[in-house]
Design a protein around this motif. Structure first.
Motif, PDB file in Angstrom:
ATOM      1  N   SER A   1      27.212  89.909 -62.022  1.00 14.19           N
ATOM      2  CA  SER A   1      27.921  88.500 -62.109  1.00 14.19           C
ATOM      3  C   SER A   1      28.924  88.672 -63.392  1.00 14.19           C
ATOM      4  O   SER A   1      29.095  89.543 -63.923  1.00 14.19           O
ATOM      5  CB  SER A   1      26.779  87.359 -62.606  1.00 14.19           C
ATOM      6  OG  SER A   1      26.357  87.749 -63.752  1.00 14.19           O
TER       7      SER A   1
ATOM      8  N   ASN B   1      26.976  89.993 -49.067  1.00 12.05           N
ATOM      9  CA  ASN B   1      27.609  88.926 -50.049  1.00 12.05           C
ATOM     10  C   ASN B   1      27.604  89.001 -51.406  1.00 12.05           C
ATOM     11  O   ASN B   1      27.895  88.247 -52.192  1.00 12.05           O
ATOM     12  CB  ASN B   1      26.935  87.609 -49.443  1.00 12.05           C
ATOM     13  CG  ASN B   1      25.477  87.339 -49.922  1.00 12.05           C
ATOM     14  OD1 ASN B   1      24.936  88.526 -50.271  1.00 12.05           O
ATOM     15  ND2 ASN B   1      24.951  86.276 -50.104  1.00 12.05           N
ATOM     16  N   SER B   2      26.839  90.105 -52.049  1.00 11.40           N
ATOM     17  CA  SER B   2      26.607  90.307 -53.638  1.00 11.40           C
ATOM     18  C   SER B   2      26.790  91.667 -53.961  1.00 11.40           C
ATOM     19  O   SER B   2      27.164  92.578 -52.922  1.00 11.40           O
ATOM     20  CB  SER B   2      25.380  89.826 -53.859  1.00 11.40           C
ATOM     21  OG  SER B   2      24.983  88.572 -53.621  1.00 11.40           O
TER      22      SER B   2
ATOM     23  N   THR C   1      17.611  90.139 -59.351  1.00 12.41           N
ATOM     24  CA  THR C   1      17.493  89.256 -57.972  1.00 12.41           C
ATOM     25  C   THR C   1      17.018  90.154 -56.904  1.00 12.41           C
ATOM     26  O   THR C   1      17.764  91.555 -56.777  1.00 12.41           O
ATOM     27  CB  THR C   1      18.811  88.708 -57.517  1.00 12.41           C
ATOM     28  OG1 THR C   1      19.085  87.887 -58.921  1.00 12.41           O
ATOM     29  CG2 THR C   1      18.807  87.841 -56.496  1.00 12.41           C
ATOM     30  N   THR C   2      16.227  89.720 -56.186  1.00  9.51           N
ATOM     31  CA  THR C   2      15.599  90.581 -54.770  1.00  9.51           C
ATOM     32  C   THR C   2      16.845  90.578 -53.729  1.00  9.51           C
ATOM     33  O   THR C   2      17.499  89.624 -53.520  1.00  9.51           O
ATOM     34  CB  THR C   2      14.579  89.912 -54.377  1.00  9.51           C
ATOM     35  OG1 THR C   2      13.392  89.955 -55.095  1.00  9.51           O
ATOM     36  CG2 THR C   2      14.241  90.532 -52.802  1.00  9.51           C
ATOM     37  N   ALA C   3      17.188  91.680 -53.517  1.00  9.61           N
ATOM     38  CA  ALA C   3      18.451  91.931 -52.462  1.00  9.61           C
ATOM     39  C   ALA C   3      18.102  93.101 -51.601  1.00  9.61           C
ATOM     40  O   ALA C   3      17.318  93.776 -51.692  1.00  9.61           O
ATOM     41  CB  ALA C   3      19.722  92.212 -53.330  1.00  9.61           C
TER      42      ALA C   3
ATOM     43  N   THR D   1      21.740  92.493 -59.232  1.00  6.26           N
ATOM     44  CA  THR D   1      22.936  91.883 -59.002  1.00  6.26           C
ATOM     45  C   THR D   1      23.643  91.494 -59.872  1.00  6.26           C
ATOM     46  O   THR D   1      23.235  90.872 -61.145  1.00  6.26           O
ATOM     47  CB  THR D   1      22.640  90.529 -58.149  1.00  6.26           C
ATOM     48  OG1 THR D   1      21.748  89.642 -58.872  1.00  6.26           O
ATOM     49  CG2 THR D   1      21.876  90.828 -56.626  1.00  6.26           C
TER      50      THR D   1
ATOM     51  N   THR E   1      21.811  88.709 -50.481  1.00  5.22           N
ATOM     52  CA  THR E   1      20.986  87.704 -51.080  1.00  5.22           C
ATOM     53  C   THR E   1      20.701  86.678 -50.444  1.00  5.22           C
ATOM     54  O   THR E   1      21.550  86.107 -49.690  1.00  5.22           O
ATOM     55  CB  THR E   1      21.444  87.357 -52.645  1.00  5.22           C
ATOM     56  OG1 THR E   1      22.635  86.813 -52.676  1.00  5.22           O
ATOM     57  CG2 THR E   1      21.439  88.810 -53.489  1.00  5.22           C
ATOM     58  N   GLY E   2      19.631  85.948 -50.804  1.00 10.18           N
ATOM     59  CA  GLY E   2      19.320  84.580 -50.018  1.00 10.18           C
ATOM     60  C   GLY E   2      19.207  84.989 -48.702  1.00 10.18           C
ATOM     61  O   GLY E   2      18.563  85.907 -48.144  1.00 10.18           O
ATOM     62  N   ASN E   3      19.598  84.067 -47.772  1.00 10.37           N
ATOM     63  CA  ASN E   3      19.541  84.306 -46.080  1.00 10.37           C
ATOM     64  C   ASN E   3      20.695  84.953 -45.522  1.00 10.37           C
ATOM     65  O   ASN E   3      20.990  84.725 -44.270  1.00 10.37           O
ATOM     66  CB  ASN E   3      19.255  82.738 -45.552  1.00 10.37           C
ATOM     67  CG  ASN E   3      18.122  82.242 -46.176  1.00 10.37           C
ATOM     68  OD1 ASN E   3      17.206  82.989 -46.259  1.00 10.37           O
ATOM     69  ND2 ASN E   3      17.863  80.826 -46.312  1.00 10.37           N
ATOM     70  N   ALA E   4      21.629  85.730 -46.580  1.00 12.57           N
ATOM     71  CA  ALA E   4      22.673  86.297 -45.950  1.00 12.57           C
ATOM     72  C   ALA E   4      22.487  87.219 -44.895  1.00 12.57           C
ATOM     73  O   ALA E   4      21.453  87.962 -44.929  1.00 12.57           O
ATOM     74  CB  ALA E   4      23.856  86.871 -46.945  1.00 12.57           C
ATOM     75  N   THR E   5      23.302  87.290 -43.943  1.00 11.30           N
ATOM     76  CA  THR E   5      23.095  88.418 -42.916  1.00 11.30           C
ATOM     77  C   THR E   5      24.087  89.647 -42.953  1.00 11.30           C
ATOM     78  O   THR E   5      24.182  90.422 -42.295  1.00 11.30           O
ATOM     79  CB  THR E   5      23.128  87.795 -41.478  1.00 11.30           C
ATOM     80  OG1 THR E   5      24.293  87.227 -41.350  1.00 11.30           O
ATOM     81  CG2 THR E   5      22.099  86.989 -41.298  1.00 11.30           C
TER      82      THR E   5
END
Length: 774
Positions: free
Chosen positions: A364, A429-430, A349-351, A362, A422-426
């Motif tokens: 899991s 979160n991973s 995953t792109t992070a 990432t 990851t995602g739109n997190a600021t």
């Protein structure tokens, strides 16, 4: 003169050493004297000429406690460990590959999953949530994880399986429910265990050391107490780091005890115990990036990760002969296994790290536990009868099984601090295993900080079955033989599921019956050759896989309108023609088979949803398989096979699936293991295994494909080479060297259908094993 080692001569062979005299010559003068003493007095009186006998060379061999072995041919079994196969393997109208203990020892592989991965026509799969509690096998493109048997009885549960107590492994190819009952759409695996014998005493101790902190110690001792009672014990301790993936590791502890009591020539009672404690810190290997294996993935298994199997089984066998032509055998078993895992997966995953730099891999969590309890009783009546001028080998059997599997979850609390976004997190979160510099992050193996407790159950699965069957083998002429078999199974299926969070409970029940048959004909052509043709059927039930509840996309129960009832059994038909040649004084077996297996009325799952479709799928596998086993010369021993197959989805509720290949299906696979006895003391050999490219996906349906129809989620093809050598230091002391994966090749065993797990094969290993016979 036959070599010592047959179990038929109790008193003469008892307490002979396991290594006996080799290449003993008897002089002509001694034979002449013996011959003269046997000449009748009348002949002497008539001055009859005495014919001098030529010297006789006796070839003795090590005693083999396996009653099914071909004496003096270490890689070849003569008969099946399942007595319902009444004829030798070379006369059986079916493809049955047998791996002997000698072949397994030389290979250097010990876990059943790695032994079977080296065999043609078999691939390895991942399970639900990345792991199916233990081992998962696929035979000729069909699921076989629930089709593992021990001494002819089904061994339920997805446990880790070891070889320390195994005498030989039998792989039956093609559907055959007349022997095995439900399932077996691609075949079955039957492990024949080591049994006590009062024919002779022996003992063997083995100690192995090697790379990756490998240590393995085994003991195999058989002792008779007079003519009537004997005990055999096998013990195991083994530990190693996973090659090139430490500190991930494997640990095995095992004990198997067998006792036999023979109060008279007609009655035999055998009691067995088998126990295994397998405890791994598993490594899920790599993952796919842009549908290619990702190289250089660090070892991200967490310190708290585990995969464990605790197995205990008790077996009683009672055999009684009413007459030379009529006998009965009863096999009863009770078993328990407790299996569980909490493992870490990784995906590309792109992070971003907190500084906004690129990070990846990432992590899991994947987990579950499984408690298995089962009881089985199988009674077989063997009757050798002459009817209508033909000799028949009749077998009438009845079998009762009660299999219960409780599956559940662990409560896993990750107390570590997230290190990427990851995602739109600021904010983080991973958890990422690879930092901006492309290397492993600090403290990777404790990054998640796991706290683990056992949680609630989520599925309670059970199948109770009563089966009856009748088998018959008879000779129509001196050359033509016929095998027939029919089996009826009546079952009660019961599945309860509960949401582990809301505790909402659902219950599904179903009762039905299954009919299956098998017909095979063989024709002997002389010179050790025969041709055969075979028809066999198999059937499976909705919910036949015990480990996935109603996750229908991975073989679980399919629900339609709130019920599992109403689905017809899945049906498999196998058509096979072949030939077997038992040549070179029955020391070498050559086989070839052309086969077609068609599975219809397949229940198709919808991703992980319980809702699916009843009996909408159909698939077909066609292929040819070649095999060779035995001694090519007195010095050269081989075991190998080649399988060429093609698969196709013929029907599906998803029209785009039609015409596609099956998931986890390798078109080409081959293995050859050879051993050469260079001198009386020194032998060497090697093995090559090859498997072609295949693609992940849901069982029983098409491999994963993209919108344009091209296949995705690949497992690259591979070829791996192994080497071994053995030196006989003394008659009782042997040293063996194994170097597996000589080229240290990166290869992969299986892929999860999303591509997020790509199980990595073991890197190069070197091991020295010292064995002492006493």
């Amino acid at each position: 003169m036959n070599a010592v080692g047959s179990k038929t001569a109790k008193s003469t062979s008892r307490r002979l050493p396991a290594k006996s005299l080799r290449n003993t010559s008897i002089t002509a003068s001694a034979l002449s004297l013996s011959a003269a003493m046997l000449i009748p007095q009348q002949a002497l009186a008539q001055d009859a000429p005495v014919k001098m006998l030529a010297p006789v060379k006796i070839e003795d061999t090590a005693i083999d406690p396996n009653p099914n072995a071909e004496v003096g041919v270490p890689y070849k079994a003569r008969t099946s460990g399942d007595e319902r196969h009444t004829r030798p393997l070379a006369e059986t109208p079916q493809t049955i590959s047998v791996l002997t203990k000698s072949q397994i020892d030389d290979s250097g592989y010990t876990d059943l999953v790695r032994i079977l991965d080296a065999q043609p026509g078999i691939t390895i799969g991942t399970g639900e949530n990345g792991n199916a509690f233990g081992d998962r096998y696929i035979i000729r493109g069909q699921e076989a994880r629930s089709d593992v048997f021990v001494d002819g009885l089904r061994d339920p549960g997805m446990t880790i399986r070891e070889s320390f107590a195994i005498e030989q492994i039998e792989i039956s190819k093609g559907p055959n429910s007349s022997f095995a009952g439900r399932g077996t759409s691609g075949g079955a695996i039957n492990a024949i265990t080591k049994q006590a014998t009062n024919a002779f005493d022996f003992g063997k101790i083995g100690v192995g050391l090697g790379t990756d902190q490998h240590v393995r110690a085994t003991v195999d001792v058989n002792h008779s107490f007079g003519e009537k009672f004997a005990v055999r014990a096998n013990a195991l301790y083994a530990y190693e780091e996973i090659p090139d993936r430490g500190p991930a590791d494997r640990e095995r502890k095992g004990l198997a005890v067998s006792g036999v009591f023979t109060p008279n020539d007609n009655l035999t009672l055998t009691l067995d115990y088998y126990g295994l404690r397998a405890d791994d810190n598993p490594d899920l290997g790599s993952y796919l990036t842009d549908m290619l294996p990702t190289k250089g993935v660090p070892v991200y298994a967490q310190k708290q990760d585990f995969q464990s199997s605790d197995v205990d089984t008790f077996t009683a066998r009672l055999a009684y002969s009413f007459s030379p032509d009529l006998r009965v055998m009863n096999l009863m078993r009770y078993g328990r296994s407790d299996n569980g895992y909490v493992v870490t997966g990784a995906r590309g995953t792109t992070a971003l790290d907190p500084d906004g730099d690129y990070a990846s891999a990432t992590l899991s969590t994947h987990q579950g536990w499984q408690d298995v309890e089962y009881f089985a009783n199988q009674t077989n009546l063997f009757w050798d009868a002459d009817l209508f001028g033909r000799k028949h080998d009749f077998i009438a059997g009845v079998e009762y099984t009660n299999h219960k599997v409780l599956n559940g979850v662990y409560n896993v609390n990750n107390t570590g601090s997230p290190n990427c976004m990851t995602g739109n997190a600021t904010a983080p979160n991973s958890f990422c295993a690879i930092g901006p510099d492309g290397g492993a992050v600090n403290g990777l193996n404790t990054l998640l900080g796991r706290e683990i407790t056992r949680g609630n159950w989520d599925s309670d699965w059970g199948v109770e079955t009563i089966a009856v069957y009748l088998l018959d083998t008879f000779d129509l002429t001196d050359r033509l033989s016929l095998f027939t078999g029919v089996r009826f199974d009546a079952y009660n299926f019961d599945l309860a599921t509960q949401n582990s969070r809301t505790m909402a409970l659902d219950r599904y029940k179903n009762s039905d019956s299954l009919w299956n048959g098998h017909v095979g004909v063989t024709y002997k052509v002389g010179g050790g050759g025969m041709f055969y043709a075979s028809f066999a059927s198999a059937a499976d039930i909705n919910g036949g896989e015990s480990d996935v509840g109603t996750n229908s996309g991975y073989g679980g129960t399919v629900i339609y309108n709130g019920s599992i009832a109403g689905a017809a059994p899945e049906r498999s038909i196998n058509l096979e023609v072949g030939t077997k040649w038992n040549i070179l004084d029955e020391r070498l077996l050559l086989t070839a088979a052309l086969f077609q297996s068609t599975k219809s009325d397949v229940m198709e799952g919808a991703d992980y949803d319980s809702v699916g479709t009843f009996n909408t799928g159909k698939n077909r596998v066609r292929g040819v398989e070649f095999g060779v086993t035995g001694n090519v010369t007195d010095a050269l021993t081989v075991q190998g096979g080649l399988t060429l197959m093609d698969s196709k989805v013929l029907k599906s509720a998803t029209p785009d699936n039609v015409g596609k290949v099956l998931s986890n299906f390798a078109k080409y696979s081959a293995v050859l293991q050879a051993k050469y006895q260079l001198t009386e003391k020194f032998s060497f050999g090697g093995a090559v295994k090859y498997e072609s490219k295949r693609f992940g996906g849901q069982p029983d349906t098409a491999a994963s494909y993209a919108a344009d129809g091209s296949y995705r989620v690949p497992v690259p093809g591979y070829a791996v080479f192994d080497l071994f050598a053995t030196y006989q230091i003394t008659d009782d002391l042997e040293l063996r060297l194994n170097i597996n994966n000589v080229g240290n090749k990166d290869y992969y065993l299986a892929v999860y259908r999303s591509g997020s797990f790509l199980y990595k094969g073991d890197g190069r290993t070197g091991r020295l094993t010292l064995t002492y016979d006493f």
